[in-house]
Write an enzyme that holds these catalytic residues in place. Structure first.
Site, PDB file in Angstrom:
ATOM      1  N   TYR A   1     -12.450  -2.571  -1.323  1.00 49.87           N
ATOM      2  CA  TYR A   1     -12.775  -2.507   0.102  1.00 49.87           C
ATOM      3  C   TYR A   1     -14.289  -2.485   0.363  1.00 49.87           C
ATOM      4  O   TYR A   1     -14.721  -1.959   1.387  1.00 49.87           O
ATOM      5  CB  TYR A   1     -12.094  -1.287   0.730  1.00 49.87           C
ATOM      6  CG  TYR A   1     -10.608  -1.484   0.991  1.00 49.87           C
ATOM      7  CD1 TYR A   1     -10.140  -2.584   1.702  1.00 49.87           C
ATOM      8  CD2 TYR A   1      -9.671  -0.551   0.550  1.00 49.87           C
ATOM      9  CE1 TYR A   1      -8.788  -2.772   1.953  1.00 49.87           C
ATOM     10  CE2 TYR A   1      -8.306  -0.732   0.795  1.00 49.87           C
ATOM     11  CZ  TYR A   1      -7.877  -1.835   1.503  1.00 49.87           C
ATOM     12  OH  TYR A   1      -6.529  -2.011   1.762  1.00 49.87           O
TER      13      TYR A   1
ATOM     14  N   ARG B   1      -0.563 -14.657   4.508  1.00 48.44           N
ATOM     15  CA  ARG B   1      -1.151 -13.940   5.653  1.00 48.44           C
ATOM     16  C   ARG B   1      -0.290 -14.104   6.906  1.00 48.44           C
ATOM     17  O   ARG B   1      -0.179 -13.205   7.734  1.00 48.44           O
ATOM     18  CB  ARG B   1      -2.587 -14.404   5.902  1.00 48.44           C
ATOM     19  CG  ARG B   1      -3.525 -13.810   4.856  1.00 48.44           C
ATOM     20  CD  ARG B   1      -4.947 -14.220   5.063  1.00 48.44           C
ATOM     21  NE  ARG B   1      -5.555 -13.639   6.251  1.00 48.44           N
ATOM     22  CZ  ARG B   1      -5.997 -12.390   6.345  1.00 48.44           C
ATOM     23  NH1 ARG B   1      -5.850 -11.563   5.325  1.00 48.44           N
ATOM     24  NH2 ARG B   1      -6.552 -11.946   7.446  1.00 48.44           N
TER      25      ARG B   1
ATOM     26  N   ASN C   1      -0.673  -0.192   7.831  1.00 45.42           N
ATOM     27  CA  ASN C   1      -0.109  -1.530   8.066  1.00 45.42           C
ATOM     28  C   ASN C   1       0.574  -2.119   6.829  1.00 45.42           C
ATOM     29  O   ASN C   1       0.748  -3.330   6.713  1.00 45.42           O
ATOM     30  CB  ASN C   1      -1.163  -2.469   8.658  1.00 45.42           C
ATOM     31  CG  ASN C   1      -2.343  -2.695   7.731  1.00 45.42           C
ATOM     32  OD1 ASN C   1      -2.361  -2.170   6.615  1.00 45.42           O
ATOM     33  ND2 ASN C   1      -3.306  -3.470   8.161  1.00 45.42           N
TER      34      ASN C   1
ATOM     35  N   LYS D   1       0.838  -1.192   0.000  1.00 43.07           N
ATOM     36  CA  LYS D   1       0.000   0.000   0.000  1.00 43.07           C
ATOM     37  C   LYS D   1       0.889   1.263   0.000  1.00 43.07           C
ATOM     38  O   LYS D   1       2.110   1.174   0.094  1.00 43.07           O
ATOM     39  CB  LYS D   1      -0.953  -0.079   1.195  1.00 43.07           C
ATOM     40  CG  LYS D   1      -1.873  -1.315   1.080  1.00 43.07           C
ATOM     41  CD  LYS D   1      -3.007  -1.315   2.080  1.00 43.07           C
ATOM     42  CE  LYS D   1      -2.597  -1.730   3.460  1.00 43.07           C
ATOM     43  NZ  LYS D   1      -3.753  -1.918   4.373  1.00 43.07           N
TER      44      LYS D   1
ATOM     45  N   PHE E   1     -13.693   3.729   9.656  1.00 44.32           N
ATOM     46  CA  PHE E   1     -12.417   4.033   9.001  1.00 44.32           C
ATOM     47  C   PHE E   1     -12.503   4.013   7.476  1.00 44.32           C
ATOM     48  O   PHE E   1     -11.506   4.267   6.799  1.00 44.32           O
ATOM     49  CB  PHE E   1     -11.339   3.056   9.479  1.00 44.32           C
ATOM     50  CG  PHE E   1     -11.650   1.590   9.218  1.00 44.32           C
ATOM     51  CD1 PHE E   1     -11.377   1.013   7.992  1.00 44.32           C
ATOM     52  CD2 PHE E   1     -12.227   0.811  10.203  1.00 44.32           C
ATOM     53  CE1 PHE E   1     -11.661  -0.323   7.751  1.00 44.32           C
ATOM     54  CE2 PHE E   1     -12.531  -0.531   9.975  1.00 44.32           C
ATOM     55  CZ  PHE E   1     -12.243  -1.100   8.731  1.00 44.32           C
TER      56      PHE E   1
ATOM     57  N   HIS F   1      -1.695  -5.396   2.091  1.00 41.84           N
ATOM     58  CA  HIS F   1      -2.985  -6.092   2.099  1.00 41.84           C
ATOM     59  C   HIS F   1      -2.765  -7.475   1.523  1.00 41.84           C
ATOM     60  O   HIS F   1      -2.025  -7.638   0.563  1.00 41.84           O
ATOM     61  CB  HIS F   1      -4.017  -5.341   1.254  1.00 41.84           C
ATOM     62  CG  HIS F   1      -5.252  -6.157   1.010  1.00 41.84           C
ATOM     63  ND1 HIS F   1      -6.294  -6.209   1.910  1.00 41.84           N
ATOM     64  CD2 HIS F   1      -5.576  -7.000  -0.001  1.00 41.84           C
ATOM     65  CE1 HIS F   1      -7.218  -7.036   1.448  1.00 41.84           C
ATOM     66  NE2 HIS F   1      -6.816  -7.539   0.293  1.00 41.84           N
TER      67      HIS F   1
ATOM     68  N   THR G   1      -3.706  -7.871  11.250  1.00 37.52           N
ATOM     69  CA  THR G   1      -4.062  -6.528  10.752  1.00 37.52           C
ATOM     70  C   THR G   1      -3.490  -5.419  11.631  1.00 37.52           C
ATOM     71  O   THR G   1      -2.972  -4.420  11.123  1.00 37.52           O
ATOM     72  CB  THR G   1      -5.607  -6.399  10.683  1.00 37.52           C
ATOM     73  OG1 THR G   1      -6.108  -7.485   9.905  1.00 37.52           O
ATOM     74  CG2 THR G   1      -6.023  -5.091  10.046  1.00 37.52           C
TER      75      THR G   1
ATOM     76  N   GLU H   1     -10.479 -10.731  -5.725  1.00 34.76           N
ATOM     77  CA  GLU H   1      -9.508  -9.630  -5.731  1.00 34.76           C
ATOM     78  C   GLU H   1      -8.534  -9.725  -6.910  1.00 34.76           C
ATOM     79  O   GLU H   1      -8.201  -8.707  -7.514  1.00 34.76           O
ATOM     80  CB  GLU H   1      -8.757  -9.601  -4.393  1.00 34.76           C
ATOM     81  CG  GLU H   1      -9.663  -9.205  -3.238  1.00 34.76           C
ATOM     82  CD  GLU H   1      -8.952  -9.135  -1.888  1.00 34.76           C
ATOM     83  OE1 GLU H   1      -9.566  -8.622  -0.950  1.00 34.76           O
ATOM     84  OE2 GLU H   1      -7.799  -9.596  -1.774  1.00 34.76           O
TER      85      GLU H   1
HETATM   86  P1  CMP Z   1      -6.170  -4.380   4.816  1.00 32.37           P
HETATM   87  O1  CMP Z   1      -5.636  -5.747   4.980  1.00 32.37           O
HETATM   88  O2  CMP Z   1      -5.762  -3.578   3.627  1.00 32.37           O
HETATM   89  O3  CMP Z   1      -7.773  -4.482   4.828  1.00 32.37           O
HETATM   90  C1  CMP Z   1      -8.603  -3.455   5.292  1.00 32.37           C
HETATM   91  C2  CMP Z   1      -7.819  -2.314   5.824  1.00 32.37           C
HETATM   92  O4  CMP Z   1      -8.556  -1.395   6.580  1.00 32.37           O
HETATM   93  C3  CMP Z   1      -6.786  -2.855   6.776  1.00 32.37           C
HETATM   94  O5  CMP Z   1      -5.791  -3.526   6.101  1.00 32.37           O
HETATM   95  C4  CMP Z   1      -6.368  -1.588   7.497  1.00 32.37           C
HETATM   96  O6  CMP Z   1      -5.411  -0.867   6.752  1.00 32.37           O
HETATM   97  C5  CMP Z   1      -7.666  -0.831   7.517  1.00 32.37           C
HETATM   98  N1  CMP Z   1      -8.314  -0.933   8.823  1.00 32.37           N
HETATM   99  C6  CMP Z   1      -8.892  -2.023   9.358  1.00 32.37           C
HETATM  100  N2  CMP Z   1      -9.368  -1.737  10.580  1.00 32.37           N
HETATM  101  C7  CMP Z   1      -9.088  -0.454  10.806  1.00 32.37           C
HETATM  102  C8  CMP Z   1      -9.299   0.419  11.892  1.00 32.37           C
HETATM  103  N3  CMP Z   1      -9.926   0.024  12.994  1.00 32.37           N
HETATM  104  N4  CMP Z   1      -8.844   1.680  11.788  1.00 32.37           N
HETATM  105  C9  CMP Z   1      -8.206   2.085  10.679  1.00 32.37           C
HETATM  106  N5  CMP Z   1      -7.960   1.310   9.606  1.00 32.37           N
HETATM  107  C10 CMP Z   1      -8.389   0.055   9.678  1.00 32.37           C
END
Ligand code: CMP
Length: 155
Positions: free
Chosen positions: A53, A89, A116, A13, A61, A119, A95, A130
């Protein structure tokens, strides 16, 4: 464990691209024995971001997530291998980077859920959806891995 040769979508990302971690992240998957079968860098548009998403629509969020993923380039990849979805994973980590296992990408390079780095698809169905969303069929480059028996051989 049953054989399951799978493909999975991985996104580095915008935070990962900006922090110049593409090589480091890619290296983790390669060293583990997974196979890169597609890759491209793109500035994600709102339509793709919202489709990708869709399950998070309505969450607190969500708007920030869409704004962030469309803010700067993303590196999209497809990785293949036996149990690739679970393996990727595990290498990526939970996450929330604070809950991710030491040695995982999110543990080693990130601190916040909202930044983070990576993805990764979370199931066979999600991976199929996806991959089809991010890549055309002709962009997936299947190749014979000469290390296959060394990595996946069974006695
Ligand atoms: P990703 O694996 O890309 O899938 C969904 C994304 O939403 C996740 O990683 C985070 O980057 C984001 N995300 C999930 N939960 C939260 C949260 N509580 N606050 C902010 N971002 C979030």
């Amino acid at each position: 464990m049953e054989e399951a040769f799978e493909k999975t979508l991985v996104l580095v990302k915008p935070d990962g691209v900006q922090r110049k971690l593409i090589g480091t992240i890619t290296n983790r998957f390669e060293e583990r024995g997974l196979q890169l079968v597609a890759a491209k860098m793109l500035l994600v548009n709102k339509e793709l971001a919202e489709k990708h998403y869709q399950e998070h629509k309505g969450k607190s969020f969500y708007n920030g997530l869409i704004k962030y993923i469309t803010s700067a380039p993303t590196m999209a990849m497809v990785w293949a291998g036996e149990h690739a979805i679970e393996a990727v994973r595990q290498t990526v980590g939970k996450t929330n980077p604070l809950e991710a296992a030491p040695g995982s990408i999110r543990h080693d390079f990130a601190l916040l859920t909202s930044r983070n780095l990576v993805h990764a698809s979370d199931s066979v169905e999600t991976a199929e959806r996806e991959i089809a969303l991010w890549f055309k069929e002709e962009e997936i480059c299947e190749w014979a891995d000469h290390h296959h028996e060394l990595i996946f051989g069974k006695n």
